[in-house]
Design a protein around this motif. Structure first.
Motif, PDB file in Angstrom:
ATOM      1  N   LYS A  16      24.466 -61.103  16.674  1.00 61.14           N
ATOM      2  CA  LYS A  16      24.984 -60.140  17.766  1.00 61.14           C
ATOM      3  C   LYS A  16      26.253 -59.343  17.575  1.00 61.14           C
ATOM      4  O   LYS A  16      26.215 -58.390  17.915  1.00 61.14           O
ATOM      5  N   GLN A  17      27.174 -59.840  16.913  1.00 56.93           N
ATOM      6  CA  GLN A  17      28.254 -59.104  16.456  1.00 56.93           C
ATOM      7  C   GLN A  17      27.851 -57.823  15.661  1.00 56.93           C
ATOM      8  O   GLN A  17      28.719 -56.816  15.878  1.00 56.93           O
ATOM      9  N   VAL A  18      27.040 -58.127  14.788  1.00 54.39           N
ATOM     10  CA  VAL A  18      26.566 -56.915  13.981  1.00 54.39           C
ATOM     11  C   VAL A  18      25.722 -55.682  14.958  1.00 54.39           C
ATOM     12  O   VAL A  18      26.186 -54.728  14.934  1.00 54.39           O
ATOM     13  N   PHE A  19      25.053 -56.241  15.791  1.00 57.02           N
ATOM     14  CA  PHE A  19      24.477 -55.478  16.950  1.00 57.02           C
ATOM     15  C   PHE A  19      25.557 -54.551  17.613  1.00 57.02           C
ATOM     16  O   PHE A  19      25.428 -53.501  17.925  1.00 57.02           O
ATOM     17  N   GLU A  20      26.499 -55.408  18.044  1.00 58.07           N
ATOM     18  CA  GLU A  20      27.699 -54.813  19.033  1.00 58.07           C
ATOM     19  C   GLU A  20      28.343 -53.891  18.397  1.00 58.07           C
ATOM     20  O   GLU A  20      28.907 -52.618  18.790  1.00 58.07           O
ATOM     21  N   ALA A  21      28.637 -53.882  16.983  1.00 49.05           N
ATOM     22  CA  ALA A  21      29.210 -53.050  15.966  1.00 49.05           C
ATOM     23  C   ALA A  21      28.563 -51.812  15.773  1.00 49.05           C
ATOM     24  O   ALA A  21      29.049 -50.661  15.767  1.00 49.05           O
ATOM     25  N   MET A  22      27.247 -51.957  15.851  1.00 47.02           N
ATOM     26  CA  MET A  22      26.309 -50.719  15.697  1.00 47.02           C
ATOM     27  C   MET A  22      26.073 -49.794  16.873  1.00 47.02           C
ATOM     28  O   MET A  22      26.023 -48.539  16.829  1.00 47.02           O
ATOM     29  N   VAL A  23      26.090 -50.422  18.038  1.00 49.16           N
ATOM     30  CA  VAL A  23      25.647 -49.802  19.197  1.00 49.16           C
ATOM     31  C   VAL A  23      26.477 -48.447  19.366  1.00 49.16           C
ATOM     32  O   VAL A  23      25.859 -47.207  19.799  1.00 49.16           O
ATOM     33  N   PRO A  24      27.727 -48.312  19.237  1.00 47.93           N
ATOM     34  CA  PRO A  24      28.694 -47.207  19.670  1.00 47.93           C
ATOM     35  C   PRO A  24      28.304 -45.878  18.845  1.00 47.93           C
ATOM     36  O   PRO A  24      28.005 -44.704  19.172  1.00 47.93           O
ATOM     37  N   TYR A  25      27.563 -46.146  17.584  1.00 52.47           N
ATOM     38  CA  TYR A  25      27.327 -45.166  16.452  1.00 52.47           C
ATOM     39  C   TYR A  25      25.795 -44.401  16.754  1.00 52.47           C
ATOM     40  O   TYR A  25      25.335 -43.744  16.240  1.00 52.47           O
ATOM     41  N   GLY A 242      23.179 -47.786  10.614  1.00 51.03           N
ATOM     42  CA  GLY A 242      22.428 -48.787   9.850  1.00 51.03           C
ATOM     43  C   GLY A 242      23.655 -49.508   8.841  1.00 51.03           C
ATOM     44  O   GLY A 242      24.056 -50.536   8.569  1.00 51.03           O
ATOM     45  N   ILE A 243      24.440 -48.341   8.123  1.00 45.89           N
ATOM     46  CA  ILE A 243      25.496 -48.796   7.430  1.00 45.89           C
ATOM     47  C   ILE A 243      26.548 -49.629   8.005  1.00 45.89           C
ATOM     48  O   ILE A 243      27.252 -50.524   7.320  1.00 45.89           O
ATOM     49  N   VAL A 244      26.923 -49.293   9.110  1.00 47.59           N
ATOM     50  CA  VAL A 244      27.995 -49.980   9.927  1.00 47.59           C
ATOM     51  C   VAL A 244      27.684 -51.347  10.217  1.00 47.59           C
ATOM     52  O   VAL A 244      28.324 -52.389   9.975  1.00 47.59           O
ATOM     53  N   GLY A 245      26.162 -51.534  10.360  1.00 48.72           N
ATOM     54  CA  GLY A 245      25.765 -52.886  10.519  1.00 48.72           C
ATOM     55  C   GLY A 245      25.802 -53.384   9.535  1.00 48.72           C
ATOM     56  O   GLY A 245      25.979 -54.943   9.355  1.00 48.72           O
ATOM     57  N   PHE A 246      25.561 -52.792   8.360  1.00 41.96           N
ATOM     58  CA  PHE A 246      25.595 -53.675   6.860  1.00 41.96           C
ATOM     59  C   PHE A 246      26.657 -54.146   6.522  1.00 41.96           C
ATOM     60  O   PHE A 246      27.213 -55.252   5.987  1.00 41.96           O
ATOM     61  N   GLY A 247      27.756 -53.075   6.904  1.00 45.41           N
ATOM     62  CA  GLY A 247      29.268 -53.430   6.673  1.00 45.41           C
ATOM     63  C   GLY A 247      29.775 -54.608   7.401  1.00 45.41           C
ATOM     64  O   GLY A 247      30.123 -55.772   7.105  1.00 45.41           O
ATOM     65  N   LYS A 248      29.419 -54.873   8.794  1.00 47.05           N
ATOM     66  CA  LYS A 248      29.860 -55.907   9.550  1.00 47.05           C
ATOM     67  C   LYS A 248      28.998 -57.268   9.152  1.00 47.05           C
ATOM     68  O   LYS A 248      29.643 -58.291   8.993  1.00 47.05           O
ATOM     69  N   ALA A 249      27.928 -57.224   8.971  1.00 43.98           N
ATOM     70  CA  ALA A 249      27.057 -58.281   8.390  1.00 43.98           C
ATOM     71  C   ALA A 249      27.724 -58.757   7.095  1.00 43.98           C
ATOM     72  O   ALA A 249      27.710 -59.872   6.803  1.00 43.98           O
ATOM     73  N   ALA A 250      28.041 -57.876   6.222  1.00 39.52           N
ATOM     74  CA  ALA A 250      28.947 -58.414   4.988  1.00 39.52           C
ATOM     75  C   ALA A 250      30.013 -58.903   5.302  1.00 39.52           C
ATOM     76  O   ALA A 250      30.427 -60.119   4.512  1.00 39.52           O
ATOM     77  N   GLU A 251      30.793 -58.409   6.206  1.00 37.06           N
ATOM     78  CA  GLU A 251      32.059 -59.079   6.473  1.00 37.06           C
ATOM     79  C   GLU A 251      31.988 -60.552   7.109  1.00 37.06           C
ATOM     80  O   GLU A 251      32.642 -61.416   6.816  1.00 37.06           O
ATOM     81  N   LEU A 252      30.939 -60.684   7.843  1.00 36.84           N
ATOM     82  CA  LEU A 252      30.747 -62.080   8.562  1.00 36.84           C
ATOM     83  C   LEU A 252      30.194 -63.059   7.673  1.00 36.84           C
ATOM     84  O   LEU A 252      30.586 -64.150   7.680  1.00 36.84           O
ATOM     85  N   ALA A 253      29.272 -62.450   6.405  1.00 39.45           N
ATOM     86  CA  ALA A 253      28.799 -63.317   5.606  1.00 39.45           C
ATOM     87  C   ALA A 253      29.849 -64.017   4.692  1.00 39.45           C
ATOM     88  O   ALA A 253      29.807 -64.969   4.128  1.00 39.45           O
ATOM     89  N   GLY A 254      30.733 -63.050   4.458  1.00 38.53           N
ATOM     90  CA  GLY A 254      31.988 -63.525   3.525  1.00 38.53           C
ATOM     91  C   GLY A 254      32.832 -64.799   4.244  1.00 38.53           C
ATOM     92  O   GLY A 254      33.476 -65.212   3.452  1.00 38.53           O
TER      93      GLY A 254
END
Length: 385
Positions: A16-25, A242-254
């Motif tokens: 959900k945090q990834v999705f929210e980060a993507m929406v504005p873009y 998509g790239i923004v979502g990838f970045g957020k997912a990477a941040e959360l995964a870490g």
């Protein structure tokens, strides 16, 4: 009936945090990242932040990250683009018998162009043994591509040792790490790899975006032509959301990665022990301990995998019989055959891969339902008698 999703090696739900980060873009900051106006500059800054986030997850520098449409494209660029641009360094490639088809099909294509391919066998646990690689290396070996963890059986490969052996022979080393990035600690410096493929949708990011890590010394060339995006390494309008979502997912995964990995390892071992105890004529595929957290692959004698999947689905349990990329194929898994598993048993394989939202109750439900399913299917099969 509660749905239980145990097919995370095929894909994961978007966080959900990834999705929210993507929406504005999609709706507010929708400019092309190559444009010089304020919308474009905002989009470009978001892409570069994501590049930093992905790089941080794997211990790389941001300039070593090339965004792609996913792991398959990253594998293609790592193998085909590198070999075509470096013919003078050698025309020999080494890979393994259990690679994803994104790697094996690249090697097949290069073989038709005159390159030589050596496909290494694995031991019965699915491990590429370092001595096997050492014997296969030649003076004209330009590239070695061995996956970090197998997508079907979950076995982890000794990548650091394999990469060191390849480097001693002067070869570049690529690893398909689509299944490991975001699931276990991955550091490109510690592994010693030159090229690494990753994909966002395996770590709770969106589909359609991935990356290729390319060590600065390798000098990977562009594979898709038509523009100067990704520093000339990958043409095409930048997939900003998509790239923004990838970045957020990477941040959360870490965040708390070792804790999540430990939890999934515990769930996986509970499931393995339960299945082997409750269902006779069952074998574990892959390494018993050196495996992806939460990844379980088993083969049941005297039954057929697709029937298992359909009956599990009727109970709300979603799994697979192997790689999602080969679903629908009637051929037995090339991975299981490479491990020496008989064709009949390979046809009765089941892959259960857990994620961050799976619980002990989910494991208990599988252990409650699956023995009954296997018993019923064996009763229907002439082989089961």
């Amino acid at each position: 009936m509660k749905s239980i999703y145990m097919d995370h090696s095929a894909t994961t739900p978007v966080d959900k945090q990834v999705f929210e980060a993507m929406v504005p873009y999609f709706t507010e900051i929708y400019g092309n990242a190559a444009s010089v106006h304020s919308q474009g500059r905002q989009a470009s800054r978001a892409v570069e932040l994501a590049r930093e986030q992905v790089a941080a997850l794997i211990g790389a520098s941001p300039e070593e990250i090339i965004f792609t449409s996913g792991g398959t494209e990253a594998d293609n660029q790592a193998i085909i683009a590198y070999m075509l641009a470096n013919r003078s360094k050698g025309r020999h490639i080494i890979t393994s018998a259990i690679e994803h088809h994104a790697v094996l099909h690249c090697c097949d294509w290069l073989a038709r162009q005159g390159f030589e391919i050596t496909v290494l066998p694995v031991n019965p646990l699915g491990v590429v043994e370092p001595a096997t690689l050492s014997k296969a290396l030649r003076p004209d070996t330009a590239l070695v591509s061995i996956m970090h963890a197998n997508n079907e059986v979950g076995t982890l490969e000794p990548i650091a040792e394999l990469a060191a052996i390849a480097h001693e022979a002067g070869a570049v080393f690529h690893t398909d790490a689509v299944q490991t990035v975001g699931k276990i600690p991955v550091d490109v410096r510690e592994l010693g790899v030159d090229l690494l493929s990753a994909s966002a949708h395996k770590l709770y990011g969106p589909k359609g975006v991935g990356c290729l890590y390319s060590n600065k010394k390798v000098g990977i060339t562009g594979f898709v032509h038509g523009g100067g995006q990704e520093n000339g390494k990958r043409a095409g309008t930048t997939n900003v959301p998509g790239i923004v979502g990838f970045g957020k997912a990477a941040e959360l995964a870490g965040q708390n990665l070792p804790v999540r990995a430990a939890k999934l390892t515990e769930l996986g071992q509970r499931l393995i022990k339960g299945l082997l105890k409750e269902i006779p004529h069952t074998r574990l595929n892959g390494h018993p301990t050196e495996r992806l957290p939460g990844s379980v692959s088993v083969s049941f004698d005297y039954v057929e995998g697709e029937s298992i999947l359909l009956m599990l689905d009727s109970y709300g349990i979603m799994a697979s019989s192997g790689s999602a990329c080969t679903s629908g194929s009637t051929d037995p898994s090339h991975v299981l055959l490479a491990l020496g598993i008989p064709v009949e048993s390979a046809h009765g394989s089941l892959r259960l891969t857990m994620g961050k939202d799976n619980t002990d109750a989910d494991v208990d439900r599988v252990l409650e339902v699956l023995p009954t399913i296997i018993k019923k299917l064996r009763a229907m099969s002439p082989l089961g008698h």
